[in-house]
Design an enzyme around this catalytic site. Structure first.
Site, PDB file in Angstrom:
ATOM      1  N   LYS A   1      -3.881 -11.741   3.326  1.00 59.43           N
ATOM      2  CA  LYS A   1      -2.886 -12.625   4.409  1.00 59.43           C
ATOM      3  C   LYS A   1      -3.518 -13.844   4.756  1.00 59.43           C
ATOM      4  CE  LYS A   1      -0.326  -8.338   5.108  1.00 59.43           C
ATOM      5  NZ  LYS A   1      -0.169  -7.394   5.933  1.00 59.43           N
TER       6      LYS A   1
ATOM      7  N   GLN B   1      -1.480  -4.465  11.529  1.00 58.65           N
ATOM      8  CA  GLN B   1      -1.595  -3.892   9.845  1.00 58.65           C
ATOM      9  C   GLN B   1      -1.622  -2.404  10.145  1.00 58.65           C
ATOM     10  OE1 GLN B   1      -1.985  -5.694   7.153  1.00 58.65           O
ATOM     11  NE2 GLN B   1      -1.854  -3.647   6.203  1.00 58.65           N
TER      12      GLN B   1
ATOM     13  N   ASP C   1       7.058  -9.257  10.376  1.00 59.61           N
ATOM     14  CA  ASP C   1       7.165  -8.043   9.313  1.00 59.61           C
ATOM     15  C   ASP C   1       8.385  -7.634   9.499  1.00 59.61           C
ATOM     16  OD1 ASP C   1       5.023  -7.415   7.890  1.00 59.61           O
ATOM     17  OD2 ASP C   1       3.920  -6.080   9.253  1.00 59.61           O
TER      18      ASP C   1
END
Ligand code: NDP
Length: 284
Positions: free
Chosen positions: A53, A97, A120
């Site tokens: 990322k 994460q 997200d």
């Protein structure tokens, strides 16, 4: 006839190019898009994903910040760091994460991400907005699946779509997005009866199970579009999807490969969401 491969590599490269252009425009207006990633612990796979990322961000001119917390971090420590990122106006996107260590309540942490920074698309607010069709951040993997279908020119409206898997991050939102595109959607899971028969009726089949080559050739309708979300290791140690690619390509009209498919688009969609967050924060 062998299926046409929908390349995540090519499409992700196109998306990244577009994102880089948008970032340049934003920077010219004094807006510096920034993604903060929180990593708790040292899970090897998570570290690889986070590095990916960060590299993607760098490629597109997006600033990335990494907030690392120890494996033994407490819930309070995680929430405190999240609070800082929430308040920091120079941070536009915040991502935690997953998975988190066992002592942390994952749902509570996700809910603490401000919806306007939830790139997200996992917070209850964004999930709710997506469900009722409001403007929101779409979860990256399912959004990437839809982009891949559109890129390949697969018409979704009126089609019979079957999603195998009902997780909150892939299966359920994939079903919702297909519904939003006017497909007729069936969601299957571990308790589904006669799975093979249901899959074999799918014009669009999305596999998000987490079992190597679980979807066999006989479960594919001739001419179907097959989106393989799975990332697994086969017996020979190679990366493979949830679909038996060789057998499925003999019957499908379109298929996504693993690697080089949905995974790359997931990463690209995160960049799109981050730019969207920066634009929204600046009122553009
Ligand atoms: P989960 O383990 O959370 O969900 C798996 C789903 O598959 C569950 O809904 C489960 O049903 C269903 N399932 C399991 N066994 C069967 C079975 N025998 N028959 C029918 N359904 C079954 O996984 P995720 O959704 O998080 O991930 C799925 C896969 O996608 C994994 O390989 C993961 O690595 C990959 N992935 C890839 C991403 C990418 O960017 N390409 C991003 C995220 C995930 P039930 O609910 O009944 O248990």
């Amino acid at each position: 006839m062998a299926a046409q491969i929908i390349s995540g590599k090519l499409l992700a490269a196109e998306v990244k190019k577009r994102v880089a252009g948008e970032v340049e425009q934003l920077k010219a207006q004094g807006i510096n898009p920034c993604l903060a990633v929180m990593l708790v612990g040292s899970d090897p796979a998570s570290q690889v994903y986070v590095r990916g990322k960060q590299n993607d961000c760098a490629e597109c001119g997006i600033e990335s910040r990494l907030v690392r917390l120890d494996e033994n971090a407490t819930q309070a420590e995680v929430l405190e760091q999240l609070g800082r990122l929430a308040a920091d106006e120079s941070v536009h996107g915040v991502l935690v994460q997953l998975p988190l260590p066992a002592q942390i309540d994952e749902q509570a942490v996700i809910a603490a991400i401000p919806p306007e920074k939830d790139v997200d698309g996992f917070t209850p607010v964004n999930v709710g907005r997506m469900t009722i069709g409001q403007q929101c951040f779409l979860p990256c993997t399912p959004a990437g699946c839809i982009e891949m279908l559109k890129y390949a020119g697969v018409a979704i409206e009126g089609k019979r779509a079957v999603v195998v898997g009902r997780s909150n991050i892939v299966g359920k939102p994939a079903a919702l997005l297909l519904l939003r595109e006017n497909a007729t959607v069936t969601v299957c899971h571990s308790r589904t009866r006669d799975l093979a028969h249901i899959c074999a009726e799918a014009d669009i089949l999305v596999a998000a199970i987490g079992k190597a080559k679980f979807i066999t050739g006989d479960m594919i309708k001739p001419g179907a579009a097959v989106i393989d979300v799975g990332i697994n290791r086969s017996e020979d140690g190679k990366l493979c999807g949830d679909v038996d690619f060789a057998a499925a390509s003999e019957k499908a009209a379109f298929i996504t490969p693993v690697p080089g498919g949905v995974g790359l688009m997931t990463r690209a969609m995160l960049l799109c969401n981050t730019v969207q967050a920066a634009r929204m924060a600046a009122g553009r």
